[in-house]
Design a protein around this motif. Structure first.
Motif, mmCIF file in Angstrom:
data_model
loop_
_atom_site.group_PDB
_atom_site.id
_atom_site.type_symbol
_atom_site.label_atom_id
_atom_site.label_comp_id
_atom_site.label_asym_id
_atom_site.label_seq_id
_atom_site.Cartn_x
_atom_site.Cartn_y
_atom_site.Cartn_z
ATOM 1 N N ALA A 1 -10.788 1.793 -0.952
ATOM 2 C CA ALA A 1 -10.531 1.583 0.482
ATOM 3 C C ALA A 1 -11.029 0.212 0.917
ATOM 4 O O ALA A 1 -10.441 -0.434 1.778
ATOM 5 C CB ALA A 1 -11.203 2.685 1.303
ATOM 6 N N ARG A 2 -12.113 -0.234 0.267
ATOM 7 C CA ARG A 2 -12.650 -1.558 0.592
ATOM 8 C C ARG A 2 -11.675 -2.639 0.104
ATOM 9 O O ARG A 2 -11.423 -3.623 0.806
ATOM 10 C CB ARG A 2 -14.008 -1.699 -0.097
ATOM 11 C CG ARG A 2 -14.646 -3.041 0.067
ATOM 12 C CD ARG A 2 -16.012 -3.040 -0.605
ATOM 13 N NE ARG A 2 -17.025 -2.786 0.377
ATOM 14 C CZ ARG A 2 -18.041 -3.631 0.623
ATOM 15 N NH1 ARG A 2 -18.167 -4.739 -0.085
ATOM 16 N NH2 ARG A 2 -18.915 -3.375 1.549
ATOM 17 N N PHE B 1 -5.335 -5.808 3.209
ATOM 18 C CA PHE B 1 -4.355 -5.537 4.262
ATOM 19 C C PHE B 1 -4.863 -5.722 5.692
ATOM 20 O O PHE B 1 -4.081 -6.019 6.576
ATOM 21 C CB PHE B 1 -3.810 -4.116 4.124
ATOM 22 C CG PHE B 1 -3.142 -3.857 2.808
ATOM 23 C CD1 PHE B 1 -1.895 -4.420 2.539
ATOM 24 C CD2 PHE B 1 -3.748 -3.099 1.815
ATOM 25 C CE1 PHE B 1 -1.273 -4.208 1.317
ATOM 26 C CE2 PHE B 1 -3.135 -2.881 0.593
ATOM 27 C CZ PHE B 1 -1.894 -3.447 0.339
ATOM 28 N N ASP B 2 -6.146 -5.491 5.904
ATOM 29 C CA ASP B 2 -6.586 -5.382 7.298
ATOM 30 C C ASP B 2 -7.477 -6.510 7.802
ATOM 31 O O ASP B 2 -7.419 -6.852 8.977
ATOM 32 C CB ASP B 2 -7.318 -4.043 7.506
ATOM 33 C CG ASP B 2 -6.375 -2.868 7.371
ATOM 34 O OD1 ASP B 2 -5.160 -3.074 7.526
ATOM 35 O OD2 ASP B 2 -6.860 -1.754 7.097
ATOM 36 N N VAL B 3 -8.319 -7.037 6.929
ATOM 37 C CA VAL B 3 -9.274 -8.033 7.415
ATOM 38 C C VAL B 3 -8.573 -9.345 7.719
ATOM 39 O O VAL B 3 -7.792 -9.848 6.930
ATOM 40 C CB VAL B 3 -10.402 -8.266 6.385
ATOM 41 C CG1 VAL B 3 -11.110 -9.589 6.647
ATOM 42 C CG2 VAL B 3 -11.396 -7.124 6.420
ATOM 43 N N LYS B 4 -8.863 -9.839 8.902
ATOM 44 C CA LYS B 4 -8.280 -11.107 9.317
ATOM 45 C C LYS B 4 -9.379 -11.946 9.959
ATOM 46 O O LYS B 4 -10.275 -11.403 10.595
ATOM 47 C CB LYS B 4 -7.172 -10.859 10.347
ATOM 48 C CG LYS B 4 -5.992 -10.098 9.793
ATOM 49 C CD LYS B 4 -5.072 -9.633 10.895
ATOM 50 C CE LYS B 4 -3.978 -8.733 10.322
ATOM 51 N NZ LYS B 4 -3.212 -8.079 11.384
ATOM 52 N N CYS C 1 0.841 -1.201 0.000
ATOM 53 C CA CYS C 1 0.000 0.000 0.000
ATOM 54 C C CYS C 1 0.884 1.262 0.000
ATOM 55 O O CYS C 1 0.704 2.145 0.829
ATOM 56 C CB CYS C 1 -0.994 -0.005 1.164
ATOM 57 S SG CYS C 1 -2.582 0.737 0.709
ATOM 58 N N PHE C 2 1.828 1.303 -0.942
ATOM 59 C CA PHE C 2 2.652 2.490 -1.186
ATOM 60 C C PHE C 2 3.622 2.786 -0.050
ATOM 61 O O PHE C 2 4.085 3.903 0.104
ATOM 62 C CB PHE C 2 1.750 3.711 -1.468
ATOM 63 C CG PHE C 2 0.663 3.397 -2.447
ATOM 64 C CD1 PHE C 2 0.949 3.351 -3.798
ATOM 65 C CD2 PHE C 2 -0.621 3.077 -2.032
ATOM 66 C CE1 PHE C 2 -0.033 3.014 -4.715
ATOM 67 C CE2 PHE C 2 -1.613 2.728 -2.941
ATOM 68 C CZ PHE C 2 -1.314 2.704 -4.288
ATOM 69 N N ASN D 1 -8.466 -2.224 -0.183
ATOM 70 C CA ASN D 1 -7.337 -2.154 0.760
ATOM 71 C C ASN D 1 -7.671 -2.859 2.065
ATOM 72 O O ASN D 1 -6.833 -3.573 2.626
ATOM 73 C CB ASN D 1 -6.965 -0.694 1.056
ATOM 74 C CG ASN D 1 -6.429 0.014 -0.173
ATOM 75 O OD1 ASN D 1 -5.912 -0.626 -1.080
ATOM 76 N ND2 ASN D 1 -6.568 1.321 -0.224
ATOM 77 N N ARG D 2 -8.879 -2.624 2.530
ATOM 78 C CA ARG D 2 -9.271 -3.281 3.787
ATOM 79 C C ARG D 2 -9.154 -4.795 3.648
ATOM 80 O O ARG D 2 -8.577 -5.462 4.510
ATOM 81 C CB ARG D 2 -10.695 -2.860 4.172
ATOM 82 C CG ARG D 2 -11.263 -3.642 5.349
ATOM 83 C CD ARG D 2 -12.512 -2.976 5.910
ATOM 84 N NE ARG D 2 -13.376 -3.922 6.597
ATOM 85 C CZ ARG D 2 -13.159 -4.441 7.807
ATOM 86 N NH1 ARG D 2 -12.087 -4.080 8.468
ATOM 87 N NH2 ARG D 2 -13.990 -5.306 8.340
ATOM 88 N N TYR D 3 -9.681 -5.334 2.552
ATOM 89 C CA TYR D 3 -9.635 -6.792 2.394
ATOM 90 C C TYR D 3 -8.230 -7.310 2.107
ATOM 91 O O TYR D 3 -7.894 -8.430 2.484
ATOM 92 C CB TYR D 3 -10.654 -7.257 1.342
ATOM 93 C CG TYR D 3 -12.026 -7.285 1.949
ATOM 94 C CD1 TYR D 3 -12.439 -8.377 2.705
ATOM 95 C CD2 TYR D 3 -12.869 -6.177 1.870
ATOM 96 C CE1 TYR D 3 -13.667 -8.385 3.343
ATOM 97 C CE2 TYR D 3 -14.099 -6.165 2.502
ATOM 98 C CZ TYR D 3 -14.493 -7.277 3.231
ATOM 99 O OH TYR D 3 -15.702 -7.271 3.885
#
Lengths: 316, 316
Positions: free
Chosen positions: A185-186, A192-195, A158-159, A188-190
């Motif tokens: 952003a969605r 990088f962030d969603v676990k 993500c840059f 990116n969320r999936y």
């Protein structure tokens, strides 16, 4: 032979149909690149199919949903984001010496293809493909934009990584301007962030397993099949943990080791200045300066000794 | 009164000296914005000083190292990234009703200043300041570029959040082109990835403390002073944990609660569609659609009930 955009355009416009090979342990960049090229060929009226040694992980369903394409005997073979035919897995034997066009950004690219469009200054193969599509005067579709954005975002952290250039940001700005209705952003969320609850627990467990060597300059996490089965996780779920190995301020190099059926996959990360691609090349692997890997067979303790020694030589 | 770049330029060029106020619990954006404005004023030959209710966290030393400026009785008062005078802490009483110019990007900005340059479509106040400097024809210095990049990167979650626009990427590309000798990846590493051994352990501990409500749509982590002293961590070290509350796929809203000396600081995050700024406003707080906060006094269990109820109303 290394080629430029013009020759790559000529090749793509003139191929009758194509099989598009991505690398094993597929990530956002090779999946994005594969399906972006498929989409571009479709716009040119050319049939293609995306193949991979492994199944595409579920979280990339939004990129692969159109289907990889039906089976056929291809006239042209294109490899995307594949630095070495070894990374084709089971497809190496079939297509390894028949690749007509390779599009890649890995400095470790083995120049195995008939024609190679290599841009080592690109943060992702998807960045190269965006530039190629623009050069060709092709207006990318929304789905193609999703593929390219995902590849660029995932491969650049993500840059965040040093591979991110002003041009990476410019390309991203253009993609976002063209398709403001994509939910970036969605994505990116999936990515990088969603676990899953299991993954959060696993990460905590892995953090407890960080071993430090060379005065903390090297951190290693090693996951055996025993630990994996104890945690009830499969191979698929182990992508993306390598950065945990360079969390500590003093860490210069991190290695995430994962046992596979017949060897250990070692994913290297560099925190800053050390070129881990060079270290991995001494171990039969390769990659980027900041993220590289190699696969080693044998006993885990011996492998660790070998890795520590290789890193010691590079940084001490 | 809301103003545009032209009036903001006139104000800056004509002020004799200025105190620049940042918000309490300072983050990369307000620190970057404060020191960027200080740098721009310095280029105009204008003395200024950056102030904050709290100390600036150590990891921002590379931005604050030039010093916040010596004390003097200011003729002009500038607030950056401060949506509400309440966020000035101890400086609210002294300067709260004397702010001549506020530069901000929060939709919850209370319009408390004499003149307010508000761009709610900017991912960071630093993005607004970059545009302002460009409008003014000022070539930003390298240090100013570091300040602005850091503010943009940190407030946009390294270009991950929905607040990131094509323009955010364009500005970033311009900053990176201008100063290719800034080690952006190193800044990102220190802002996003480097953790102390204690912090890694703390994160694992916090992950074990995730409580789910409303069928998993709301996740809460609450840290009491008891837990903090048990872990030997101080307030400073609790910045940046709020995203842990929206890790789970089903989570729509996350709240990270941290006990302070006389109240609880509640940091809200929205995973996707829910506007948490609206929820926080019903609780006396505010912020952005995806990241907002409020401070509540009382008993923790009662506070949680109140928070769950406020979120239920918003999402059920």
């Amino acid at each position: 032979m290394y080629i430029g955009f013009s020759e790559a355009e000529t090749f793509l416009r003139n191929c009758k149909d194509a099989v598009i090979i991505t690398h094993r342990n597929p990530d956002g960049d090779c999946i994005g690149a594969g399906f972006a090229i498929k989409e571009i060929l479709k716009q040119l009226g050319i049939k293609s199919r995306v193949i991979c040694h492994d199944d595409f992980p579920k979280r990339y369903d939004f990129l692969t949903q159109g289907g990889a394409g039906e089976e056929f005997e291809p006239q042209a073979v294109i490899a995307v984001d594949v630095a070495d035919t070894k990374l084709m897995g089971k497809y190496q034997e079939i297509y390894g010496d028949k690749v007509n066009l390779c599009i890649d950004h890995h400095i470790s690219n083995k120049n195995y293809a008939e024609k190679t469009l290599l841009r080592v200054d690109a943060a992702a193969t998807c960045e190269v493909i965006y530039d190629l599509a623009k050069f060709m005067g092709i207006k990318i579709t929304k789905h193609c934009a999703e593929c390219l954005y995902t590849g660029i975002a995932t491969d650049s952290g993500c840059f965040k990584f040093a591979s991110t250039t002003p041009h990476t940001h410019e390309v991203t700005a253009e993609i976002m301007r063209e398709y403001s209705d994509i939910e970036f952003a969605r994505i990116n969320r999936y990515m990088f962030d969603v676990k899953s609850v299991g993954r959060v627990k696993l990460e905590s467990r892995l953090n407890e397993m960080i071993e430090t060597y060379l005065d903390g300059k090297l951190c290693i996490i090693s996951v055996t099949r025993e630990i994996m089965s104890e945690l009830g996780m499969n191979d698929d779920e182990f992508e993306g943990f390598a950065p945990l190995t360079i969390q500590y301020e003093n860490a210069e190099v991190g290695i995430f080791i994962r046992q596979r059926s017949d060897d250990y996959k070692c994913s290297f990360r560099s925190a800053d200045k050390v070129n881990v691609s060079e270290i991995c090349e001494t171990l039969g692997g390769g990659g980027h300066a900041k993220a590289a890997g190699c696969n080693i067979s044998g006993n885990l303790d011996d492998i660790k000794k070998q890795l520590v020694e290789a890193v010691r030589k590079a940084i001490c």
